[in-house]
Design a protein around this motif. Structure first.
Motif, PDB file in Angstrom:
ATOM      1  N   PHE A  43      57.883  77.788 -59.414  1.00  0.00           N
ATOM      2  CA  PHE A  43      58.641  76.738 -60.096  1.00  0.00           C
ATOM      3  C   PHE A  43      59.310  75.803 -59.090  1.00  0.00           C
ATOM      4  O   PHE A  43      59.339  74.582 -59.285  1.00  0.00           O
ATOM      5  N   ILE A  44      59.848  76.365 -58.017  1.00  0.00           N
ATOM      6  CA  ILE A  44      60.514  75.536 -57.009  1.00  0.00           C
ATOM      7  C   ILE A  44      59.514  74.589 -56.357  1.00  0.00           C
ATOM      8  O   ILE A  44      59.787  73.391 -56.180  1.00  0.00           O
ATOM      9  N   ARG A  45      58.350  75.109 -56.017  1.00  0.00           N
ATOM     10  CA  ARG A  45      57.330  74.257 -55.407  1.00  0.00           C
ATOM     11  C   ARG A  45      56.848  73.188 -56.386  1.00  0.00           C
ATOM     12  O   ARG A  45      56.604  72.043 -56.002  1.00  0.00           O
ATOM     13  N   SER A  46      56.739  73.556 -57.659  1.00  0.00           N
ATOM     14  CA  SER A  46      56.356  72.589 -58.685  1.00  0.00           C
ATOM     15  C   SER A  46      57.398  71.483 -58.790  1.00  0.00           C
ATOM     16  O   SER A  46      57.053  70.294 -58.922  1.00  0.00           O
ATOM     17  N   TYR A  47      58.664  71.850 -58.723  1.00  0.00           N
ATOM     18  CA  TYR A  47      59.748  70.860 -58.759  1.00  0.00           C
ATOM     19  C   TYR A  47      59.647  69.914 -57.567  1.00  0.00           C
ATOM     20  O   TYR A  47      59.774  68.678 -57.714  1.00  0.00           O
ATOM     21  N   ALA A  48      59.414  70.452 -56.373  1.00  0.00           N
ATOM     22  CA  ALA A  48      59.319  69.616 -55.180  1.00  0.00           C
ATOM     23  C   ALA A  48      58.152  68.644 -55.285  1.00  0.00           C
ATOM     24  O   ALA A  48      58.299  67.433 -55.039  1.00  0.00           O
ATOM     25  N   ARG A  49      56.995  69.146 -55.661  1.00  0.00           N
ATOM     26  CA  ARG A  49      55.810  68.289 -55.710  1.00  0.00           C
ATOM     27  C   ARG A  49      55.880  67.264 -56.829  1.00  0.00           C
ATOM     28  O   ARG A  49      55.467  66.109 -56.663  1.00  0.00           O
ATOM     29  N   SER A  50      56.406  67.647 -57.983  1.00  0.00           N
ATOM     30  CA  SER A  50      56.527  66.691 -59.085  1.00  0.00           C
ATOM     31  C   SER A  50      57.562  65.619 -58.752  1.00  0.00           C
ATOM     32  O   SER A  50      57.402  64.448 -59.124  1.00  0.00           O
ATOM     33  N   SER A  51      58.608  65.987 -58.029  1.00  0.00           N
ATOM     34  CA  SER A  51      59.618  65.001 -57.626  1.00  0.00           C
ATOM     35  C   SER A  51      59.032  64.000 -56.638  1.00  0.00           C
ATOM     36  O   SER A  51      59.316  62.792 -56.718  1.00  0.00           O
ATOM     37  N   LEU A  52      58.227  64.477 -55.705  1.00  0.00           N
ATOM     38  CA  LEU A  52      57.570  63.573 -54.760  1.00  0.00           C
ATOM     39  C   LEU A  52      56.603  62.645 -55.482  1.00  0.00           C
ATOM     40  O   LEU A  52      56.476  61.465 -55.131  1.00  0.00           O
ATOM     41  N   GLU A  87      65.153  65.817 -48.042  1.00  0.00           N
ATOM     42  CA  GLU A  87      64.543  66.944 -47.325  1.00  0.00           C
ATOM     43  C   GLU A  87      65.004  68.306 -47.840  1.00  0.00           C
ATOM     44  O   GLU A  87      64.392  69.319 -47.527  1.00  0.00           O
ATOM     45  N   THR A  88      66.089  68.327 -48.631  1.00  0.00           N
ATOM     46  CA  THR A  88      66.552  69.610 -49.154  1.00  0.00           C
ATOM     47  C   THR A  88      65.588  70.206 -50.177  1.00  0.00           C
ATOM     48  O   THR A  88      65.612  71.407 -50.423  1.00  0.00           O
ATOM     49  N   PHE A  89      64.756  69.357 -50.780  1.00  0.00           N
ATOM     50  CA  PHE A  89      63.746  69.886 -51.704  1.00  0.00           C
ATOM     51  C   PHE A  89      62.323  69.629 -51.229  1.00  0.00           C
ATOM     52  O   PHE A  89      61.418  70.418 -51.501  1.00  0.00           O
ATOM     53  N   ALA A  90      62.099  68.547 -50.477  1.00  0.00           N
ATOM     54  CA  ALA A  90      60.735  68.137 -50.144  1.00  0.00           C
ATOM     55  C   ALA A  90      60.006  69.132 -49.242  1.00  0.00           C
ATOM     56  O   ALA A  90      58.784  69.279 -49.336  1.00  0.00           O
ATOM     57  N   LEU A  91      60.742  69.828 -48.371  1.00  0.00           N
ATOM     58  CA  LEU A  91      60.084  70.754 -47.446  1.00  0.00           C
ATOM     59  C   LEU A  91      59.419  71.922 -48.162  1.00  0.00           C
ATOM     60  O   LEU A  91      58.542  72.578 -47.614  1.00  0.00           O
ATOM     61  N   TYR A  92      59.837  72.169 -49.402  1.00  0.00           N
ATOM     62  CA  TYR A  92      59.168  73.212 -50.192  1.00  0.00           C
ATOM     63  C   TYR A  92      57.699  72.871 -50.439  1.00  0.00           C
ATOM     64  O   TYR A  92      56.897  73.758 -50.731  1.00  0.00           O
ATOM     65  N   ALA A  93      57.352  71.611 -50.316  1.00  0.00           N
ATOM     66  CA  ALA A  93      55.972  71.196 -50.569  1.00  0.00           C
ATOM     67  C   ALA A  93      55.027  71.612 -49.442  1.00  0.00           C
ATOM     68  O   ALA A  93      53.814  71.696 -49.647  1.00  0.00           O
ATOM     69  N   ILE A  94      55.559  71.895 -48.235  1.00  0.00           N
ATOM     70  CA  ILE A  94      54.673  72.214 -47.115  1.00  0.00           C
ATOM     71  C   ILE A  94      54.943  73.581 -46.492  1.00  0.00           C
ATOM     72  O   ILE A  94      54.073  74.122 -45.816  1.00  0.00           O
ATOM     73  N   LEU A  95      56.128  74.129 -46.698  1.00  0.00           N
ATOM     74  CA  LEU A  95      56.431  75.435 -46.117  1.00  0.00           C
ATOM     75  C   LEU A  95      55.949  76.548 -47.038  1.00  0.00           C
ATOM     76  O   LEU A  95      56.026  76.437 -48.260  1.00  0.00           O
ATOM     77  N   ASP A  96      55.475  77.622 -46.444  1.00  0.00           N
ATOM     78  CA  ASP A  96      54.898  78.713 -47.229  1.00  0.00           C
ATOM     79  C   ASP A  96      55.966  79.441 -48.039  1.00  0.00           C
ATOM     80  O   ASP A  96      55.800  79.668 -49.239  1.00  0.00           O
ATOM     81  N   ASP A  97      57.068  79.818 -47.399  1.00  0.00           N
ATOM     82  CA  ASP A  97      58.115  80.554 -48.107  1.00  0.00           C
ATOM     83  C   ASP A  97      59.452  80.264 -47.437  1.00  0.00           C
ATOM     84  O   ASP A  97      60.023  81.113 -46.740  1.00  0.00           O
ATOM     85  N   GLN A 149      60.308  81.356 -43.576  1.00  0.00           N
ATOM     86  CA  GLN A 149      60.641  80.278 -42.653  1.00  0.00           C
ATOM     87  C   GLN A 149      62.078  79.834 -42.949  1.00  0.00           C
ATOM     88  O   GLN A 149      62.378  79.366 -44.041  1.00  0.00           O
ATOM     89  N   LEU A 150      62.947  80.011 -41.981  1.00  0.00           N
ATOM     90  CA  LEU A 150      64.365  79.720 -42.165  1.00  0.00           C
ATOM     91  C   LEU A 150      64.643  78.263 -41.793  1.00  0.00           C
ATOM     92  O   LEU A 150      64.461  77.855 -40.644  1.00  0.00           O
ATOM     93  N   VAL A 151      65.083  77.478 -42.773  1.00  0.00           N
ATOM     94  CA  VAL A 151      65.358  76.056 -42.568  1.00  0.00           C
ATOM     95  C   VAL A 151      66.843  75.857 -42.328  1.00  0.00           C
ATOM     96  O   VAL A 151      67.682  76.292 -43.121  1.00  0.00           O
ATOM     97  N   ILE A 152      67.159  75.194 -41.234  1.00  0.00           N
ATOM     98  CA  ILE A 152      68.547  74.892 -40.914  1.00  0.00           C
ATOM     99  C   ILE A 152      68.647  73.428 -40.520  1.00  0.00           C
ATOM    100  O   ILE A 152      67.747  72.881 -39.866  1.00  0.00           O
TER     101      ILE A 152
END
Length: 250
Positions: A43-52, A87-97, A149-152
Protein backbone atom coordinates in the motif's frame (compact mmCIF):
# COMPACT_ATOMS: atom_id res chain seq x y z
CA UNK A 1 -1.16 36.30 -15.69
CA UNK A 2 -3.03 33.38 -17.26
CA UNK A 3 0.00 31.09 -16.74
CA UNK A 4 0.17 32.03 -13.06
CA UNK A 5 -3.55 31.37 -12.63
CA UNK A 6 -3.25 27.99 -14.36
CA UNK A 7 -0.30 27.09 -12.12
CA UNK A 8 -2.29 27.90 -9.00
CA UNK A 9 -5.31 25.93 -10.21
CA UNK A 10 -3.22 22.86 -11.12
CA UNK A 11 -1.44 23.02 -7.77
CA UNK A 12 -4.71 23.21 -5.85
CA UNK A 13 -6.20 20.33 -7.84
CA UNK A 14 -3.11 18.22 -7.26
CA UNK A 15 -3.04 18.91 -3.52
CA UNK A 16 -6.70 17.97 -3.20
CA UNK A 17 -6.13 14.71 -5.10
CA UNK A 18 -2.87 14.00 -3.26
CA UNK A 19 -4.47 14.16 0.18
CA UNK A 20 -7.63 12.41 -0.97
CA UNK A 21 -5.47 9.58 -2.31
CA UNK A 22 -3.63 9.38 1.01
CA UNK A 23 -6.81 9.33 3.09
CA UNK A 24 -8.51 6.71 0.91
CA UNK A 25 -5.48 4.44 0.98
CA UNK A 26 -5.11 4.80 4.75
CA UNK A 27 -8.75 3.80 5.24
CA UNK A 28 -8.58 0.89 2.80
CA UNK A 29 -5.32 -0.29 4.39
CA UNK A 30 -6.68 -0.41 7.95
CA UNK A 31 -6.82 -4.25 7.98
CA UNK A 32 -3.06 -4.33 7.31
CA UNK A 33 -2.47 -3.10 10.86
CA UNK A 34 -3.33 -6.62 11.97
CA UNK A 35 -1.48 -8.34 9.12
CA UNK A 36 2.23 -8.90 8.36
CA UNK A 37 4.13 -5.72 7.45
CA UNK A 38 4.92 -6.71 3.81
CA UNK A 39 1.21 -6.30 3.00
CA UNK A 40 1.27 -2.72 4.28
CA UNK A 41 4.41 -2.10 2.23
CA UNK A 42 2.41 -2.80 -0.94
CA UNK A 43 0.00 0.00 0.00
CA UNK A 44 2.82 2.42 0.83
CA UNK A 45 4.52 1.79 -2.50
CA UNK A 46 1.18 2.19 -4.27
CA UNK A 47 0.70 5.54 -2.53
CA UNK A 48 4.17 6.71 -3.59
CA UNK A 49 3.77 5.68 -7.22
CA UNK A 50 0.22 6.99 -7.58
CA UNK A 51 1.29 10.32 -6.05
CA UNK A 52 4.15 10.62 -8.54
CA UNK A 53 1.70 9.84 -11.35
CA UNK A 54 -0.71 12.53 -10.17
CA UNK A 55 2.15 15.03 -9.93
CA UNK A 56 3.20 14.33 -13.51
CA UNK A 57 -0.31 14.31 -15.01
CA UNK A 58 -1.79 17.26 -13.13
CA UNK A 59 1.24 19.54 -12.64
CA UNK A 60 3.61 18.43 -15.39
CA UNK A 61 6.29 17.52 -12.86
CA UNK A 62 8.25 14.48 -14.01
CA UNK A 63 10.93 12.51 -12.16
CA UNK A 64 14.32 11.35 -13.40
CA UNK A 65 16.07 8.71 -11.32
CA UNK A 66 19.84 8.52 -11.82
CA UNK A 67 21.96 5.74 -10.39
CA UNK A 68 19.02 3.96 -8.75
CA UNK A 69 20.52 0.66 -9.87
CA UNK A 70 23.34 1.22 -7.34
CA UNK A 71 20.95 0.76 -4.41
CA UNK A 72 21.12 -2.76 -2.98
CA UNK A 73 18.29 -4.82 -1.58
CA UNK A 74 20.60 -5.57 1.33
CA UNK A 75 20.95 -3.47 4.46
CA UNK A 76 22.55 -0.06 3.95
CA UNK A 77 22.29 3.60 4.91
CA UNK A 78 20.74 6.10 2.49
CA UNK A 79 21.68 9.70 3.33
CA UNK A 80 19.42 11.97 1.31
CA UNK A 81 19.39 15.71 0.70
CA UNK A 82 16.19 17.18 2.17
CA UNK A 83 14.62 20.09 0.30
CA UNK A 84 10.97 19.12 0.27
CA UNK A 85 8.25 16.85 1.61
CA UNK A 86 8.45 15.11 -1.78
CA UNK A 87 11.36 12.81 -0.89
CA UNK A 88 9.65 11.61 2.29
CA UNK A 89 7.34 9.46 0.17
CA UNK A 90 8.94 9.31 -3.29
CA UNK A 91 11.91 7.14 -2.29
CA UNK A 92 9.47 4.30 -1.60
CA UNK A 93 9.13 4.03 -5.37
CA UNK A 94 12.75 2.86 -5.82
CA UNK A 95 13.92 1.40 -2.51
CA UNK A 96 13.23 -2.26 -1.85
CA UNK A 97 12.30 -1.98 1.84
CA UNK A 98 13.07 1.46 3.26
CA UNK A 99 12.78 2.54 6.85
CA UNK A 100 12.89 6.24 7.73
CA UNK A 101 14.14 8.13 10.73
CA UNK A 102 11.54 10.82 11.46
CA UNK A 103 10.48 13.35 14.05
CA UNK A 104 8.79 11.70 17.01
CA UNK A 105 5.83 14.10 16.76
CA UNK A 106 4.78 12.63 13.41
CA UNK A 107 3.99 9.33 15.10
CA UNK A 108 1.37 11.06 17.25
CA UNK A 109 -0.83 11.92 14.24
CA UNK A 110 -4.01 9.79 14.34
CA UNK A 111 -4.14 7.03 11.74
CA UNK A 112 -0.96 8.22 9.99
CA UNK A 113 1.03 7.54 13.14
CA UNK A 114 -0.37 4.02 13.37
CA UNK A 115 1.09 3.22 9.97
CA UNK A 116 4.50 4.69 10.82
CA UNK A 117 4.55 2.43 13.87
CA UNK A 118 3.48 -0.62 11.85
CA UNK A 119 6.12 0.10 9.18
CA UNK A 120 8.80 0.21 11.87
CA UNK A 121 9.84 3.81 11.26
CA UNK A 122 12.25 5.15 13.84
CA UNK A 123 11.26 8.21 15.88
CA UNK A 124 13.80 10.63 17.24
CA UNK A 125 13.32 13.23 19.95
CA UNK A 126 15.58 16.08 18.91
CA UNK A 127 15.47 17.63 22.38
CA UNK A 128 16.87 14.53 24.09
CA UNK A 129 20.45 14.90 22.81
CA UNK A 130 22.79 11.92 23.17
CA UNK A 131 20.11 9.76 24.77
CA UNK A 132 17.98 10.14 21.63
CA UNK A 133 20.95 9.16 19.45
CA UNK A 134 21.54 6.03 21.51
CA UNK A 135 17.87 4.97 21.29
CA UNK A 136 17.75 5.74 17.56
CA UNK A 137 20.89 3.71 16.91
CA UNK A 138 19.61 0.69 18.86
CA UNK A 139 16.39 0.68 16.85
CA UNK A 140 18.25 1.26 13.60
CA UNK A 141 20.59 -1.69 14.15
CA UNK A 142 17.62 -3.92 14.88
CA UNK A 143 15.90 -2.80 11.66
CA UNK A 144 19.06 -3.25 9.57
CA UNK A 145 19.33 -6.85 10.72
CA UNK A 146 16.15 -7.68 8.75
CA UNK A 147 17.68 -6.28 6.34
CA UNK A 148 16.27 -2.90 5.25
CA UNK A 149 17.51 0.34 3.74
CA UNK A 150 17.68 3.01 6.44
CA UNK A 151 16.87 6.49 5.11
CA UNK A 152 18.18 9.47 7.02
CA UNK A 153 18.12 13.18 6.16
CA UNK A 154 21.49 14.41 7.47
CA UNK A 155 20.32 18.02 7.86
CA UNK A 156 17.38 16.92 9.97
CA UNK A 157 14.90 19.30 8.35
CA UNK A 158 14.08 20.72 4.94
CA UNK A 159 16.46 23.30 3.53
CA UNK A 160 15.65 25.50 0.50
CA UNK A 161 17.61 24.87 -2.71
CA UNK A 162 21.01 26.54 -2.59
CA UNK A 163 20.87 27.22 1.16
CA UNK A 164 23.98 26.89 3.28
CA UNK A 165 24.18 23.22 4.39
CA UNK A 166 23.52 22.38 8.03
CA UNK A 167 24.45 18.72 8.54
CA UNK A 168 23.92 17.20 11.96
CA UNK A 169 26.41 14.77 13.59
CA UNK A 170 23.77 12.06 14.02
CA UNK A 171 24.42 10.62 10.57
CA UNK A 172 28.12 10.10 11.35
CA UNK A 173 27.27 8.55 14.70
CA UNK A 174 24.87 6.14 13.04
CA UNK A 175 27.37 5.31 10.28
CA UNK A 176 30.02 4.46 12.87
CA UNK A 177 27.68 2.13 14.75
CA UNK A 178 26.03 0.46 11.74
CA UNK A 179 29.18 -0.72 9.97
CA UNK A 180 27.41 -0.56 6.58
CA UNK A 181 27.92 1.29 3.29
CA UNK A 182 26.23 4.67 3.00
CA UNK A 183 24.67 5.84 -0.28
CA UNK A 184 24.55 9.64 -0.61
CA UNK A 185 21.54 10.94 -2.56
CA UNK A 186 21.40 14.37 -4.20
CA UNK A 187 18.27 15.99 -5.62
CA UNK A 188 16.59 19.22 -6.70
CA UNK A 189 13.03 18.60 -5.45
CA UNK A 190 12.79 21.96 -3.70
CA UNK A 191 12.64 23.72 -7.04
CA UNK A 192 9.36 22.04 -7.98
CA UNK A 193 7.80 21.18 -4.61
CA UNK A 194 8.85 24.19 -2.51
CA UNK A 195 8.73 23.90 1.26
CA UNK A 196 5.97 25.84 3.02
CA UNK A 197 4.15 26.38 -0.26
CA UNK A 198 1.13 24.81 -1.96
CA UNK A 199 2.57 25.42 -5.41
CA UNK A 200 3.74 22.45 -7.49
CA UNK A 201 5.83 23.64 -10.41
CA UNK A 202 6.27 21.93 -13.80
CA UNK A 203 9.68 20.54 -14.69
CA UNK A 204 11.79 17.51 -13.84
CA UNK A 205 12.77 16.48 -10.34
CA UNK A 206 16.13 14.74 -10.60
CA UNK A 207 17.27 12.28 -7.94
CA UNK A 208 20.85 11.05 -8.20
CA UNK A 209 22.18 8.14 -6.18
CA UNK A 210 25.93 8.66 -5.77
CA UNK A 211 28.70 6.13 -5.28
CA UNK A 212 28.56 4.48 -1.85
CA UNK A 213 30.87 5.39 0.99
CA UNK A 214 32.35 2.18 2.33
CA UNK A 215 32.12 1.38 6.04
CA UNK A 216 35.11 1.73 8.32
CA UNK A 217 36.02 5.41 7.95
CA UNK A 218 36.44 7.54 11.03
CA UNK A 219 33.44 9.75 11.70
CA UNK A 220 35.10 13.03 10.79
CA UNK A 221 36.33 11.73 7.43
CA UNK A 222 32.94 10.20 6.66
CA UNK A 223 31.06 13.35 7.65
CA UNK A 224 33.21 15.52 5.39
CA UNK A 225 33.04 13.10 2.46
CA UNK A 226 29.26 12.74 2.74
CA UNK A 227 28.56 16.46 2.87
CA UNK A 228 30.92 17.20 -0.01
CA UNK A 229 29.39 14.50 -2.20
CA UNK A 230 25.77 15.50 -1.59
CA UNK A 231 26.31 19.25 -1.78
CA UNK A 232 28.47 19.12 -4.91
CA UNK A 233 25.98 16.92 -6.77
CA UNK A 234 22.94 18.89 -5.55
CA UNK A 235 24.53 22.18 -6.69
CA UNK A 236 25.15 20.63 -10.10
CA UNK A 237 21.52 19.53 -10.34
CA UNK A 238 20.36 23.04 -9.50
CA UNK A 239 22.59 24.42 -12.22
CA UNK A 240 21.25 21.86 -14.72
CA UNK A 241 17.70 22.88 -13.84
CA UNK A 242 18.55 26.54 -14.49
CA UNK A 243 19.99 25.69 -17.88
CA UNK A 244 16.91 23.62 -18.78
CA UNK A 245 14.63 26.50 -17.79
CA UNK A 246 16.58 28.94 -20.00
CA UNK A 247 16.45 26.53 -22.93
CA UNK A 248 12.70 25.92 -22.57
CA UNK A 249 12.06 29.66 -22.40
CA UNK A 250 14.12 30.48 -25.48
Amino acid sequence: MSRSFALIVRSLVFNALFYANLIVLMIVALPTLALPYPILRVFIRSYARSSLWLLRVVCGTAVEWRGAEKLPKAACLVACKHQSAWETFALYAILDDPIYILKRELMWIPLFGWYTWKAGLIPIDRSAGLAALARMTARARKALAQPRQLVIFPEGTRRPPGAEPSYKPGVAYLYGKAGLPCFPVALNSGLYWPRRSLLRLPGTIVVEVLDPIAPGLDRETFFSRLQTAIETASARLLQESGIRSQESGS
